[in-house]
Motif scaffolding. Sequence first.
Motif, PDB file in Angstrom:
ATOM      1  N   LEU A 107       0.740  -1.238   0.182  1.00  0.00           N
ATOM      2  CA  LEU A 107       0.150  -0.185   0.079  1.00  0.00           C
ATOM      3  C   LEU A 107       0.801   1.226   0.085  1.00  0.00           C
ATOM      4  N   LEU A 108       2.046   1.253   0.685  1.00  0.00           N
ATOM      5  CA  LEU A 108       2.999   2.383   0.621  1.00  0.00           C
ATOM      6  C   LEU A 108       2.997   3.297  -0.669  1.00  0.00           C
ATOM      7  N   PRO A 109       3.254   2.462  -1.936  1.00  0.00           N
ATOM      8  CA  PRO A 109       3.579   3.344  -2.988  1.00  0.00           C
ATOM      9  C   PRO A 109       2.518   4.128  -3.498  1.00  0.00           C
ATOM     10  N   HIS A 110       1.117   3.587  -3.007  1.00  0.00           N
ATOM     11  CA  HIS A 110      -0.207   4.146  -3.487  1.00  0.00           C
ATOM     12  C   HIS A 110      -0.628   5.356  -2.240  1.00  0.00           C
ATOM     13  N   LEU A 111       0.066   5.468  -1.201  1.00  0.00           N
ATOM     14  CA  LEU A 111      -0.331   6.675  -0.603  1.00  0.00           C
ATOM     15  C   LEU A 111      -0.189   7.768  -0.883  1.00  0.00           C
ATOM     16  N   THR A 112      -1.087   8.798  -0.752  1.00  0.00           N
ATOM     17  CA  THR A 112      -0.843  10.445  -1.148  1.00  0.00           C
ATOM     18  C   THR A 112      -0.042  10.939   0.198  1.00  0.00           C
ATOM     19  N   GLN A 113       0.576  12.172  -0.086  1.00  0.00           N
ATOM     20  CA  GLN A 113       1.358  12.717   0.786  1.00  0.00           C
ATOM     21  C   GLN A 113       0.485  12.758   2.246  1.00  0.00           C
ATOM     22  N   LYS A 114      -0.941  13.004   2.125  1.00  0.00           N
ATOM     23  CA  LYS A 114      -1.851  13.046   3.293  1.00  0.00           C
ATOM     24  C   LYS A 114      -1.656  11.441   3.899  1.00  0.00           C
ATOM     25  N   GLY A 115      -2.008  10.559   3.191  1.00  0.00           N
ATOM     26  CA  GLY A 115      -1.467   9.143   3.749  1.00  0.00           C
ATOM     27  C   GLY A 115      -0.359   8.860   4.226  1.00  0.00           C
ATOM     28  N   THR A 116       0.695   9.108   3.471  1.00  0.00           N
ATOM     29  CA  THR A 116       1.841   8.867   4.073  1.00  0.00           C
ATOM     30  C   THR A 116       2.449   9.553   5.440  1.00  0.00           C
ATOM     31  N   GLU A 117       1.882  10.949   5.548  1.00  0.00           N
ATOM     32  CA  GLU A 117       2.063  11.527   6.777  1.00  0.00           C
ATOM     33  C   GLU A 117       1.341  10.738   7.857  1.00  0.00           C
ATOM     34  N   GLU A 118       0.113  10.506   7.852  1.00  0.00           N
ATOM     35  CA  GLU A 118      -0.755   9.470   8.684  1.00  0.00           C
ATOM     36  C   GLU A 118       0.119   8.300   9.061  1.00  0.00           C
ATOM     37  N   TYR A 119       0.535   7.562   7.923  1.00  0.00           N
ATOM     38  CA  TYR A 119       1.284   6.402   8.174  1.00  0.00           C
ATOM     39  C   TYR A 119       2.465   6.534   8.956  1.00  0.00           C
ATOM     40  N   LEU A 120       3.312   7.485   9.015  1.00  0.00           N
ATOM     41  CA  LEU A 120       4.449   7.744   9.565  1.00  0.00           C
ATOM     42  C   LEU A 120       3.992   8.173  11.287  1.00  0.00           C
ATOM     43  N   GLN A 121       2.943   8.911  11.389  1.00  0.00           N
ATOM     44  CA  GLN A 121       2.564   8.940  12.715  1.00  0.00           C
ATOM     45  C   GLN A 121       1.936   7.864  13.377  1.00  0.00           C
ATOM     46  N   LEU A 122       1.464   6.866  12.254  1.00  0.00           N
ATOM     47  CA  LEU A 122       1.133   5.561  12.886  1.00  0.00           C
ATOM     48  C   LEU A 122       2.342   4.742  13.294  1.00  0.00           C
ATOM     49  N   LYS A 123       3.293   4.725  12.661  1.00  0.00           N
ATOM     50  CA  LYS A 123       4.688   3.995  12.991  1.00  0.00           C
ATOM     51  C   LYS A 123       5.290   4.530  14.367  1.00  0.00           C
ATOM     52  N   GLN A 124       5.042   5.820  14.747  1.00  0.00           N
ATOM     53  CA  GLN A 124       5.784   6.259  15.720  1.00  0.00           C
ATOM     54  C   GLN A 124       4.921   5.617  17.101  1.00  0.00           C
ATOM     55  N   PHE A 125       3.653   5.200  16.897  1.00  0.00           N
ATOM     56  CA  PHE A 125       3.082   4.578  18.220  1.00  0.00           C
ATOM     57  C   PHE A 125       2.605   3.005  18.115  1.00  0.00           C
ATOM     58  N   VAL A 126       3.287   2.427  17.150  1.00  0.00           N
ATOM     59  CA  VAL A 126       3.014   0.987  16.666  1.00  0.00           C
ATOM     60  C   VAL A 126       4.348   0.143  16.819  1.00  0.00           C
ATOM     61  N   ASN A 127       4.578  -0.445  17.548  1.00  0.00           N
ATOM     62  CA  ASN A 127       5.736  -1.603  17.788  1.00  0.00           C
ATOM     63  C   ASN A 127       5.435  -2.982  17.122  1.00  0.00           C
ATOM     64  N   ARG A 128       6.452  -3.034  16.125  1.00  0.00           N
ATOM     65  CA  ARG A 128       6.180  -4.617  15.544  1.00  0.00           C
ATOM     66  C   ARG A 128       7.434  -5.277  15.098  1.00  0.00           C
ATOM     67  N   THR A 129       7.469  -6.304  14.822  1.00  0.00           N
ATOM     68  CA  THR A 129       8.616  -6.801  14.206  1.00  0.00           C
ATOM     69  C   THR A 129       8.749  -6.695  12.764  1.00  0.00           C
TER      70      THR A 129
END
Length: 207
Positions: free
Chosen positions: A184-206
């Motif tokens: 999905l990352l290549p299909h995210l808009t700038q707005k989507g990418t910013e939201e994803y980066l915010q998500l990554k700050q609060f989610v821990n995963r392997t």
Amino acid sequence: MKTKSKLKAISLFNSNGIANVSMKQIADALNISAGNLSYHYKNKAVLLASIYEDMYAETLDFILPENTYITLFHFEEMMLKFANLQQRYSFFFNDVVHIIKTYPKIAKQYEQSNLTRFKEARKLIDYYIETKRLKPENDIINYNKTIHTIWMISTFWQAQKLAIQSPKYSINKCESITMLWQLLLPHLTQKGTEEYLQLKQFVNRTN
């Protein structure tokens, strides 16, 4: 007795594979007679059908909230719930082709539930497009194919890990959600990418 029987069957199926577990083995593990088990479940097909009904009922909890702004985190949370379900019913996903070929009633139910989920996934994709988190579909981007690919990765994630277990190969050592985001990352808009980066700050995963 019914719940205990199903839990024991799931445990044996997960450990040995559904084709390698007989009703007698389940009865022996429960310390009951085969006749006692068959009183509740006539055969393995009936037992598996009951287990599948429970598994399907659990997936109904994955429904996205209504009348609220659905974030990218909701997608992550939904897929993590599905990954947890896979862990608990790993036999089903490891043996899904065998189950489809051997148990036609379950195969039909499974197909219908997947077709329904494809439609729900399309609604979610369209919502993300409308709210400008995903790029619009065009001649290159086909989200129906993306949805099907997401289904294939999530469904066969456990099986592919069994197929490639070499410690020297690390690509598949991550959680399935990490691989899904790669789609999905290549299909995210700038707005989507910013939201994803915010998500990554609060989610821990392997990773």
